[in-house]
Write a protein that holds these residues in place. Structure first.
Motif, PDB file in Angstrom:
ATOM      1  N   PRO A 138       0.701  -1.110  -0.028  1.00  0.00           N
ATOM      2  CA  PRO A 138      -0.421   0.004  -0.107  1.00  0.00           C
ATOM      3  C   PRO A 138       0.715   1.392   0.101  1.00  0.00           C
ATOM      4  CG  PRO A 138      -0.315  -0.873   1.838  1.00  0.00           C
ATOM      5  CD  PRO A 138       1.097  -1.755   1.207  1.00  0.00           C
ATOM      6  N   CYS A 139       0.444   2.403  -0.702  1.00  0.00           N
ATOM      7  CA  CYS A 139       1.313   3.504  -0.537  1.00  0.00           C
ATOM      8  C   CYS A 139       0.363   5.194  -0.486  1.00  0.00           C
ATOM      9  CB  CYS A 139       1.457   3.727  -2.648  1.00  0.00           C
ATOM     10  SG  CYS A 139       2.548   4.975  -2.959  1.00  0.00           S
ATOM     11  N   VAL A 140       0.967   5.701   0.474  1.00  0.00           N
ATOM     12  CA  VAL A 140      -0.103   6.819   0.767  1.00  0.00           C
ATOM     13  C   VAL A 140       0.856   8.677  -0.376  1.00  0.00           C
ATOM     14  CG1 VAL A 140      -0.958   8.332   2.611  1.00  0.00           C
ATOM     15  CG2 VAL A 140      -0.546   6.212   2.640  1.00  0.00           C
ATOM     16  N   THR A 141       0.288   8.864  -0.753  1.00  0.00           N
ATOM     17  CA  THR A 141       1.127  10.564  -1.439  1.00  0.00           C
ATOM     18  C   THR A 141       0.929  11.352  -0.824  1.00  0.00           C
ATOM     19  OG1 THR A 141      -0.043  10.665  -3.057  1.00  0.00           O
ATOM     20  CG2 THR A 141       1.689   8.993  -3.505  1.00  0.00           C
ATOM     21  N   GLY A 142       1.517  12.614  -0.677  1.00  0.00           N
ATOM     22  CA  GLY A 142       1.642  13.775   0.040  1.00  0.00           C
ATOM     23  C   GLY A 142       1.377  13.683   1.460  1.00  0.00           C
ATOM     24  N   VAL A 143       2.256  12.931   2.250  1.00  0.00           N
ATOM     25  CA  VAL A 143       2.152  12.754   3.410  1.00  0.00           C
ATOM     26  C   VAL A 143       3.417  13.496   4.289  1.00  0.00           C
ATOM     27  CG1 VAL A 143       3.168  11.360   5.377  1.00  0.00           C
ATOM     28  CG2 VAL A 143       1.844  10.355   2.649  1.00  0.00           C
ATOM     29  N   SER A 144       2.591  14.635   5.412  1.00  0.00           N
ATOM     30  CA  SER A 144       3.931  15.544   5.674  1.00  0.00           C
ATOM     31  C   SER A 144       4.093  14.871   7.143  1.00  0.00           C
ATOM     32  CB  SER A 144       2.788  16.655   6.027  1.00  0.00           C
ATOM     33  OG  SER A 144       1.326  16.823   6.668  1.00  0.00           O
ATOM     34  N   THR A 145       2.897  14.020   7.962  1.00  0.00           N
ATOM     35  CA  THR A 145       3.992  13.778   9.067  1.00  0.00           C
ATOM     36  C   THR A 145       3.640  11.995   9.136  1.00  0.00           C
ATOM     37  OG1 THR A 145       1.786  14.618  10.156  1.00  0.00           O
ATOM     38  CG2 THR A 145       4.289  15.695  10.683  1.00  0.00           C
ATOM     39  N   PHE A 146       3.837  11.187   9.816  1.00  0.00           N
ATOM     40  CA  PHE A 146       3.000   9.464  10.058  1.00  0.00           C
ATOM     41  C   PHE A 146       3.793   9.742  11.533  1.00  0.00           C
ATOM     42  CE2 PHE A 146       7.472   9.412   8.210  1.00  0.00           C
ATOM     43  CZ  PHE A 146       7.810   8.095   8.858  1.00  0.00           C
ATOM     44  N   GLU A 147       2.708   8.759  12.102  1.00  0.00           N
ATOM     45  CA  GLU A 147       3.248   8.239  13.300  1.00  0.00           C
ATOM     46  C   GLU A 147       2.696   6.735  13.540  1.00  0.00           C
ATOM     47  OE1 GLU A 147       1.586  11.772  14.045  1.00  0.00           O
ATOM     48  OE2 GLU A 147       0.323  10.392  13.740  1.00  0.00           O
ATOM     49  N   MET A 148       3.999   5.760  14.415  1.00  0.00           N
ATOM     50  CA  MET A 148       3.202   4.057  14.425  1.00  0.00           C
ATOM     51  C   MET A 148       2.098   4.557  15.465  1.00  0.00           C
ATOM     52  SD  MET A 148       5.058   2.352  13.091  1.00  0.00           S
ATOM     53  CE  MET A 148       3.930   0.633  13.918  1.00  0.00           C
ATOM     54  N   SER A 149       0.913   4.205  15.067  1.00  0.00           N
ATOM     55  CA  SER A 149      -0.326   3.130  15.850  1.00  0.00           C
ATOM     56  C   SER A 149      -0.904   2.087  15.929  1.00  0.00           C
ATOM     57  CB  SER A 149      -1.123   4.286  15.567  1.00  0.00           C
ATOM     58  OG  SER A 149      -2.760   3.982  16.247  1.00  0.00           O
ATOM     59  N   GLY A 150      -0.424   1.390  17.285  1.00  0.00           N
ATOM     60  CA  GLY A 150      -0.649  -0.441  17.138  1.00  0.00           C
ATOM     61  C   GLY A 150       0.374  -0.684  15.805  1.00  0.00           C
ATOM     62  N   ASP A 151       0.281  -1.895  15.505  1.00  0.00           N
ATOM     63  CA  ASP A 151       0.596  -1.880  13.761  1.00  0.00           C
ATOM     64  C   ASP A 151       0.392  -0.733  12.310  1.00  0.00           C
ATOM     65  OD1 ASP A 151       0.886  -4.284  15.576  1.00  0.00           O
ATOM     66  OD2 ASP A 151      -0.975  -5.597  14.687  1.00  0.00           O
ATOM     67  N   THR A 152      -0.640  -0.177  12.978  1.00  0.00           N
ATOM     68  CA  THR A 152      -0.115   0.712  11.475  1.00  0.00           C
ATOM     69  C   THR A 152       0.570   1.411  11.119  1.00  0.00           C
ATOM     70  OG1 THR A 152      -2.192   1.556  12.395  1.00  0.00           O
ATOM     71  CG2 THR A 152      -2.595  -0.335  10.888  1.00  0.00           C
ATOM     72  N   VAL A 153       0.496   2.101  10.989  1.00  0.00           N
ATOM     73  CA  VAL A 153       1.008   3.668  10.424  1.00  0.00           C
ATOM     74  C   VAL A 153      -0.165   5.568  10.171  1.00  0.00           C
ATOM     75  CG1 VAL A 153       2.188   5.463   9.554  1.00  0.00           C
ATOM     76  CG2 VAL A 153       3.254   3.237   9.455  1.00  0.00           C
ATOM     77  N   VAL A 154       0.126   5.808  10.772  1.00  0.00           N
ATOM     78  CA  VAL A 154      -1.151   7.009  10.401  1.00  0.00           C
ATOM     79  C   VAL A 154      -0.145   7.939   9.896  1.00  0.00           C
ATOM     80  CG1 VAL A 154      -2.317   8.579  11.802  1.00  0.00           C
ATOM     81  CG2 VAL A 154      -1.944   5.910  12.808  1.00  0.00           C
ATOM     82  N   CYS A 155      -0.660   8.557   8.637  1.00  0.00           N
ATOM     83  CA  CYS A 155      -0.216   9.523   7.732  1.00  0.00           C
ATOM     84  C   CYS A 155      -1.157  10.552   7.552  1.00  0.00           C
ATOM     85  CB  CYS A 155      -0.077   9.276   6.572  1.00  0.00           C
ATOM     86  SG  CYS A 155       0.893   7.571   5.799  1.00  0.00           S
ATOM     87  N   HIS A 156      -0.517  11.759   7.342  1.00  0.00           N
ATOM     88  CA  HIS A 156      -2.054  12.874   7.505  1.00  0.00           C
ATOM     89  C   HIS A 156      -1.189  13.138   6.512  1.00  0.00           C
ATOM     90  CE1 HIS A 156      -3.047  13.819  11.779  1.00  0.00           C
ATOM     91  NE2 HIS A 156      -1.564  12.832  12.112  1.00  0.00           N
ATOM     92  N   ARG A 157      -2.007  13.414   5.063  1.00  0.00           N
ATOM     93  CA  ARG A 157      -1.869  13.791   4.009  1.00  0.00           C
ATOM     94  C   ARG A 157      -3.153  15.394   3.659  1.00  0.00           C
ATOM     95  NH1 ARG A 157      -5.238  11.468  -0.356  1.00  0.00           N
ATOM     96  NH2 ARG A 157      -3.600  11.644  -2.374  1.00  0.00           N
ATOM     97  N   GLU A 158      -1.987  16.179   2.389  1.00  0.00           N
ATOM     98  CA  GLU A 158      -2.446  17.048   1.925  1.00  0.00           C
ATOM     99  C   GLU A 158      -3.454  16.994   0.612  1.00  0.00           C
ATOM    100  OE1 GLU A 158       0.167  19.536   1.417  1.00  0.00           O
ATOM    101  OE2 GLU A 158       0.529  20.411   3.616  1.00  0.00           O
ATOM    102  N   ILE A 159      -4.530  17.331   0.332  1.00  0.00           N
ATOM    103  CA  ILE A 159      -5.433  16.958  -0.783  1.00  0.00           C
ATOM    104  C   ILE A 159      -6.148  18.842  -1.286  1.00  0.00           C
ATOM    105  CG2 ILE A 159      -6.119  13.857  -0.371  1.00  0.00           C
ATOM    106  CD1 ILE A 159      -8.370  15.280   0.689  1.00  0.00           C
ATOM    107  N   GLU A 160      -6.648  18.489  -2.699  1.00  0.00           N
ATOM    108  CA  GLU A 160      -6.554  19.862  -2.136  1.00  0.00           C
ATOM    109  C   GLU A 160      -7.476  20.127  -1.694  1.00  0.00           C
ATOM    110  OE1 GLU A 160      -7.353  17.429  -5.710  1.00  0.00           O
ATOM    111  OE2 GLU A 160      -6.020  18.372  -7.051  1.00  0.00           O
ATOM    112  N   GLY A 161      -7.528  21.800  -1.066  1.00  0.00           N
ATOM    113  CA  GLY A 161      -8.699  22.471   0.298  1.00  0.00           C
ATOM    114  C   GLY A 161      -8.891  21.852   1.050  1.00  0.00           C
ATOM    115  N   GLY A 162      -7.755  20.506   1.787  1.00  0.00           N
ATOM    116  CA  GLY A 162      -7.671  20.455   2.862  1.00  0.00           C
ATOM    117  C   GLY A 162      -6.738  19.227   3.041  1.00  0.00           C
ATOM    118  N   SER A 163      -7.317  17.976   4.170  1.00  0.00           N
ATOM    119  CA  SER A 163      -6.477  17.069   4.638  1.00  0.00           C
ATOM    120  C   SER A 163      -7.283  15.808   4.766  1.00  0.00           C
ATOM    121  CB  SER A 163      -5.206  18.041   5.634  1.00  0.00           C
ATOM    122  OG  SER A 163      -6.463  18.108   6.775  1.00  0.00           O
TER     123      SER A 163
END
Ligand SMILES: Cc1cc2nc3c(=O)[nH]c(=O)nc-3n(C[C@H](O)[C@H](O)[C@H](O)COP(=O)(O)OP(=O)(O)OC[C@H]3O[C@@H](n4cnc5c(N)ncnc54)[C@H](O)[C@@H]3O)c2cc1C
Ligand SMILES: Nc1ncnc2c1ncn2[C@@H]1O[C@H](COP(=O)(O)O)[C@@H](O)[C@H]1O
Lengths: 249, 329
Positions: A138-163
């Motif tokens: 799996p792939c996430v684009t436009g990630v500004s920050t990320f952190e571990m949360s349990g077994d997964t990674v939580v990403c903050h992503r920018e999209i047009e007009g929002g996040s």
């Protein structure tokens, strides 16, 4: 957790770009090169991730010629642990680049692979997502920050007009944009240490390039602009020009 | 017969300008190749209603996959559906918008089909059957013309650059219900927020009013908001990196090398010096206006029209003049 960051050596953003006599490449003399800006953000994010989790190694990976050693040493001086240079041709076929990087990443022990969102030379914005498909990750684009949360990674992503806040399963590919933390400058100690860090150089497994460069051109010069005037007195004339001449209002 | 496919992006159930532009480019490619242009859209139930308009821009056939879980973009669902549709349709070329969504989706579809992608094109043409693309490189300091030696040729096009022509044709809309299995998704959107209400994004706006460090204080943005509102709808606020790094404005507004690349009809740079990294993001704007008190600021080197002076006097006057003008319309 081990992290691999793919970094590219590109002309410095200040560089003046001139097309040379061949019409298909740029004048290389006088150009300073550096790590592509978004890749530097990715390295910074990887180092912070390592510092926050306290485990794992950060490895840098590049496809290029041996001059890219300089870029890798810079990343090592920032704090990465080791680096791999795949010696091979870089073309305008992003899929061929993705394949060469993918061959190296396939068996690597790194649940997280980071890319810059785009390389500042060819501006393709494609290699990261392509690698993710080749590796079936799996792939996430436009990630500004990320952190571990349990077994997964939580990403903050920018999209047009929002996040967006996006959760992604490991192993994963993240394509980083500019984050809140500027890439760190290497201190002298880091530069000295980088000289002793492992930098492996080996031939890339080349893939066929199916995008052929026909010509490279400098952009048309913008017609010399015009200073309409000084201060508020010039405003009515500006508005008139915008409406009647430029058709922009 | 092979045809040309346009991927028609929707947001909030609406087919927007990026979809019309993609269809327009697909239609002109199809004309040159002697083929038909088709469109493909995915979205929530009811999308087919708004997808019909693509016929008027040259799509002879419009396929609309509707499913409640496709209302919002998720690469895990979209990539396989699009790749499969392209494969089954035997297309000679596929056109995506180089929007945030398109830049995420197109490379994945290309990799899935094992063909390259020419991204962010500003011109597309056919020469003796071969598709070639002009695309900015080195952040617009040069343009590369490339030929794609693979079929289908996959291209993404820079938003706002191509003008779609209305045609007097109508397309046939066919709606289908794709299988969607969210249990297999490895990427899940947990939360989605608008940046500041539902404001227009810089990449989509036809006019951008952009502020830099010369604005002095984040509170002063009210004068730019007033200017934006006076000009009308379809106007977004932009920013230089200096003010984003200072925390005055969100990164979503940043224009430039490490921000967004924009090609609006009008770009108004207020209190922005015009560093090369800022120009990288906006030099393809059709008309550039600069307001700066330093007559030697590099922004005047690319501006079509400049006013030298104090922005705190000039911007309110500009707002007033434009408001008066619009009143007369
Ligand atoms: C790798 C890299 C990537 C970068 N990426 C970006 C990017 O994506 N986007 C970007 O913008 N920059 C980027 N930069 C930064 C860029 O180099 C500049 O530092 C930045 O653009 C400067 O922002 P500015 O024009 O707002 O500020 P300044 O350069 O400080 O300019 C402020 C201007 O306001 C004018 N001014 C001041 N007061 C007034 C007044 N009262 N009335 C009228 N005019 C006034 C001044 O004359 C001056 O020209 C990047 C730099 C690097 C090294
Ligand atoms: N030759 C390369 N070597 C290593 N990484 C690369 C190379 N080319 C691209 N990348 C990576 O892929 C990202 C996107 O590049 P691009 O798709 O070319 O814009 C870059 O930011 C790098 O992280």
């Amino acid at each position: 957790m081990n992290v691999i960051v793919c970094v590219k050596r590109v002309p410095d953003t200040e560089a003046r770009i001139r097309v040379d006599g061949s019409g298909t490449s740029i004048e290389k003399s006088g150009i300073k090169y550096d790590m592509s800006p978004y890749d530097a953000f990715a390295v910074e994010a990887a180092l912070r991730f390592k510092e926050s989790t306290g485990t794992g190694e950060v490895t840098l990976l590049t496809l290029g010629d041996s001059s890219a050693q300089e870029t890798l040493r810079k990343g090592l001086a920032m704090g990465a642990d080791k680096a791999v240079l795949l010696d091979g041709e870089v073309t305008l076929d992003g899929l061929a680049t993705a394949k060469a990087l993918g061959e190296e990443l396939r068996d690597a022990d790194a649940p997280l692979v980071l890319f810059g969102i785009k390389a500042a030379d060819d501006d393709q914005q494609q290699v990261g997502p392509m690698v993710s498909v080749l590796l079936d990750r799996p792939c996430v684009t436009g990630v500004s920050t990320f952190e571990m949360s349990g077994d997964t990674v939580v990403c903050h992503r920018e999209i047009e007009g929002g996040s967006e806040v996006v959760e992604v399963d490991l192993p994963a590919v993240l394509c980083m944009t500019k984050g809140p933390n500027d890439p760190r400058l290497a201190a002298l100690k880091g530069i000295m240490a980088a000289k002793r860090k492992p930098l492996e150089e080996k031939p890339a497994i080349a893939a066929e390039a199916r995008v052929r460069l026909v010509s490279l051109e400098e952009p048309p010069q913008r017609a010399a602009g015009r200073i309409v005037g000084e201060g508020t007195d010039a405003v009515p004339e500006l508005v008139r020009l915008l409406r009647e001449e430029a058709n922009a209002l | 017969m092979a045809n040309v496919l346009a991927f028609a992006e929707q947001r909030d159930g609406q087919i927007g300008s990026t979809a019309r532009e993609a269809v327009g480019v697909a239609a002109s490619l199809a004309d040159s190749l002697g083929e038909e242009a088709h469109a493909l859209a995915f979205g929530g139930v009811g999308l087919s209603g708004s997808a019909g308009l693509l016929g008027g821009f040259g799509a002879a056939a419009i396929a609309v996959g509707e499913h409640a879980l496709l209302a919002d973009y998720n690469p895990e669902a979209y990539v396989d559906l699009v790749a499969e549709h392209v494969k089954n349709g035997g297309y000679s070329a596929v056109v995506f918008p180089a929007s945030t969504l398109g830049k995420d989706l197109a490379p994945r579809v290309a990799a899935k089909l094992d063909v390259p992608l020419a991204s962010d094109a500003t011109a597309v043409s056919v020469n003796e059957g071969a598709i070639s693309v002009t695309r900015p490189v080195f952040s617009g300091k040069a343009f590369a013309r490339v030929e794609i030696a693979a079929r289908p040729a996959i291209v993404s096009i820079r938003p706002n650059v191509f003008q779609p022509h209305e045609r007097s044709a109508a397309g046939t809309v066919s709606t289908f219900s794709p299988d969607v299995d969210p249990s297999s998704w490895r990427v899940r959107v947990v939360e989605r927020r608008g940046a500041s209400g539902d404001q227009l994004d810089v990449t989509e706006a036809s006019i951008i009013v952009s502020g830099g460090r010369g604005m002095k204080d984040p509170d002063n943005w009210t004068i730019l908001e007033e200017l934006r509102d006076a000009i009308g709808p379809d106007v977004a606020l932009g920013a230089s990196r200096a003010v984003v790094d200072a925390g005055w404005r969100p990164h979503g507004e940043q224009v430039g090398q490490t921000g967004k690349t924009v090609a609006p009809k009008l770009y108004v740079a207020v209190g922005i010096s015009g560093a090369v990294q800022h120009l990288a993001g906006m030099r393809t704007a059709k008309t550039i206006v600069a307001i700066n008190r330093d007559a030697d600021a590099p922004i005047f080197g690319v501006a079509d029209y400049g006013i030298v002076g104090d922005l705190f006097e000039i911007v309110p006057k500009l707002t007033e003049e434009i408001a008066a003008l619009k009143q007369g319309d």
